[in-house]
Design a protein around this motif. Sequence first.
Motif, PDB file in Angstrom:
ATOM      1  N   GLN A 123      -7.563   5.989  -0.432  1.00 43.17           N
ATOM      2  CA  GLN A 123      -8.526   5.593   0.658  1.00 43.17           C
ATOM      3  C   GLN A 123      -8.559   4.376   0.358  1.00 43.17           C
ATOM      4  O   GLN A 123      -8.641   3.510   0.868  1.00 43.17           O
ATOM      5  N   PHE A 124      -8.556   3.847  -1.217  1.00 42.07           N
ATOM      6  CA  PHE A 124      -8.853   2.497  -1.461  1.00 42.07           C
ATOM      7  C   PHE A 124      -7.431   1.609  -1.218  1.00 42.07           C
ATOM      8  O   PHE A 124      -7.686   0.654  -0.513  1.00 42.07           O
ATOM      9  N   VAL A 131      -4.399   5.289  -8.140  1.00 41.02           N
ATOM     10  CA  VAL A 131      -5.545   4.771  -7.229  1.00 41.02           C
ATOM     11  C   VAL A 131      -5.793   5.362  -6.126  1.00 41.02           C
ATOM     12  O   VAL A 131      -4.763   5.999  -5.562  1.00 41.02           O
ATOM     13  N   MET A 159      -7.595   0.663   2.439  1.00 46.17           N
ATOM     14  CA  MET A 159      -8.467  -0.274   2.686  1.00 46.17           C
ATOM     15  C   MET A 159      -7.898  -1.713   2.531  1.00 46.17           C
ATOM     16  O   MET A 159      -8.530  -2.767   3.057  1.00 46.17           O
ATOM     17  N   GLN A 169       0.961  -1.050  -0.089  1.00 48.06           N
ATOM     18  CA  GLN A 169       0.079  -0.156   0.111  1.00 48.06           C
ATOM     19  C   GLN A 169       0.917   1.153  -0.035  1.00 48.06           C
ATOM     20  O   GLN A 169       0.637   2.157  -0.756  1.00 48.06           O
TER      21      GLN A 169
END
Length: 245
Positions: A205-206, A202, A209, A192
Amino acid sequence: LVAGMAAGIAMSLLFGFLVLTMLANQVATGLSLTIFGVGLSAYVGKPYTSAATSATIAAWPIPGLSQLPVVGQALFSLTPVDYLAFIMFAVVGWFLYRTRAGLVLRSVGESPQVAHSVGFPVIGVRYGATAFGGAMAGLAGSYYSVVQLHLWQEQITAGRGWIALALVVFATWRPGRLLIGALLFGAVTGAQFYAQAVGVPVPTQFLAMLPYVATIVVLVLISRNPNTIRLNAPASLGKPFFGAA
């Protein structure tokens, strides 16, 4: 770090008093103390919010091994606290399966009534196990402030304690599987940050997750075979113990 461990022990002993002595529901008590702990830490830590730590713990690269490609930086260029995590994995595994005290602890988790009948202090053993877990949780939480982020802010752990709880289920209470699960979660978390650093198009926030989505997916897959969980989980998990019974 010692103060963090002390705080973790204090909260775990409070939990132990409520569920072991007062026989409160363990799930409800755990959730209540979690909410209480979040509020308490926010109140106590308010003067320190976003203040940088005056000292930290530097990495200790292992000569030779730290120069290896990929794994050198990942596994052999860590801080003493990181190395301690691997050491504790080995110590806990050895304690649980190679010592008499570990056998007693596992017997208390499997059948406290039988353990009590042969003279083992069931409540005392559970208090000790709970305090040890609290100390390790406190050490892990303080790691974020002292070693990784070098500051404190509210909700600094971002719910990773729940991930640790899920990893126990993922590992079906086996230390070796737990280590693999923790490394996989760490790899997803690292991916991430890497994706954010290289500018992957991207939403952040995604990406944030991803570790939690991966955990949910793994738990769903494991839950398809509940017999595996029941086979390895302590038989008396979450059940109160009545010494006079």
